[in-house]
Design an enzyme around this catalytic site. Structure first.
Site, PDB file in Angstrom:
ATOM      1  CD  GLU A 159      -2.705   1.638  -0.082  1.00 62.63           C
ATOM      2  OE1 GLU A 159      -2.428   2.643  -0.122  1.00 62.63           O
ATOM      3  OE2 GLU A 159      -3.256   0.642  -0.576  1.00 62.63           O
ATOM      4  CG  ASP A 202       4.977   1.851  -6.593  1.00 64.62           C
ATOM      5  OD1 ASP A 202       4.393   1.165  -7.323  1.00 64.62           O
ATOM      6  OD2 ASP A 202       4.978   2.988  -7.476  1.00 64.62           O
ATOM      7  CG  ASP A 210      -6.307   5.935  -8.969  1.00 64.02           C
ATOM      8  OD1 ASP A 210      -6.593   6.799  -9.106  1.00 64.02           O
ATOM      9  OD2 ASP A 210      -5.121   6.436  -7.818  1.00 64.02           O
TER      10      ASP A 210
END
Length: 214
Positions: free
Chosen positions: A73, A100, A122
């Site tokens: 996360e 990442d 996302d």
């Protein structure tokens, strides 16, 4: 000038989580990185990319105590919520990394991951930002390389445009084959309804992809 190759030293606080500061402090120019094993045995390894508050990861880790789970996360505030959930459930089969996943996943050994989970990545909805989307063919190919034969990739999104792109990109990775006839379904009975799903996605059409490595 050849790149230096060094092994990242990942220190897990309380044995299960680490923040980006500890990783960034090891970064150097013109350097490639390798990883040691996160766990000391050969139990099945599972990876969730974008764990959010850790609800999904904790749910499956609790159900499958004889397997290992790594969760990535980026956002620190929500990452702390995931830490709290692991602590409350006293899970010993979980490692959390605030970094990442696109950096770490390529460093994992090939043919070692049983399952990858990517829940509601996302969508970067603005067209000019589409290039930032994670699930490009190149990254999906890396995921395929890391999966064991028969390993699976699970993806869920409620964004129509991103679902279309994911479908196109998955078709470009020949090693991954769909378990569903049309690559995705809009309902999945055994999907765990996370906070995001309950609050947002359940109002929209959800696309569930399940791919298996040949």
């Amino acid at each position: 000038m050849e790149k230096e190759i060094i092994r990242l030293n990942i220190h897990f606080e309380e044995g299960f989580y680490t923040f980006s500061d500890q990783i960034k402090s090891q970064m150097r120019p013109l350097t490639e990185y390798t990883l040691g094993n996160f766990f000391t045995d050969d139990k099945p390894l599972n990876v969730e990319i974008g764990i959010g508050n850790g609800e999904f990861l904790c749910h499956i880790a609790e159900k499958r105590p004889d397997e290992h789970f790594i969760g990535f996360e980026v956002f620190r505030k929500i990452f702390r919520k995931a830490i709290s959930k692991v602590q409350k459930k006293n899970l010993s089969n979980v490692k959390l990394i605030q970094y990442d996943a696109s950096f770490f996943v390529p460093l994992l050994a090939n043919n070692t991951v049983s399952n990858f989970y990517v829940n509601f990545p996302d969508p970067w909805p603005k067209k000019k930002h589409n290039k930032r989307r994670l699930l490009k063919p190149e990254f999906l190919k890396i995921i395929s390389d890391k999966l064991i034969p028969g390993g699976k990739l699970f993806i869920a999104t409620d964004h129509d445009d991103y679902a279309e792109e994911i479908l196109i990109n998955l078709k470009a990775v020949s090693e991954l084959k769909p378990e569903f006839e049309n690559y995705f379904v809009n309902e999945l009975i055994d999907y765990y309804p996370t906070k995001y799903y309950r609050k947002f996605a359940i109002k929209n059409k959800v696309y569930f992809f399940k791919m298996v490595k040949l």
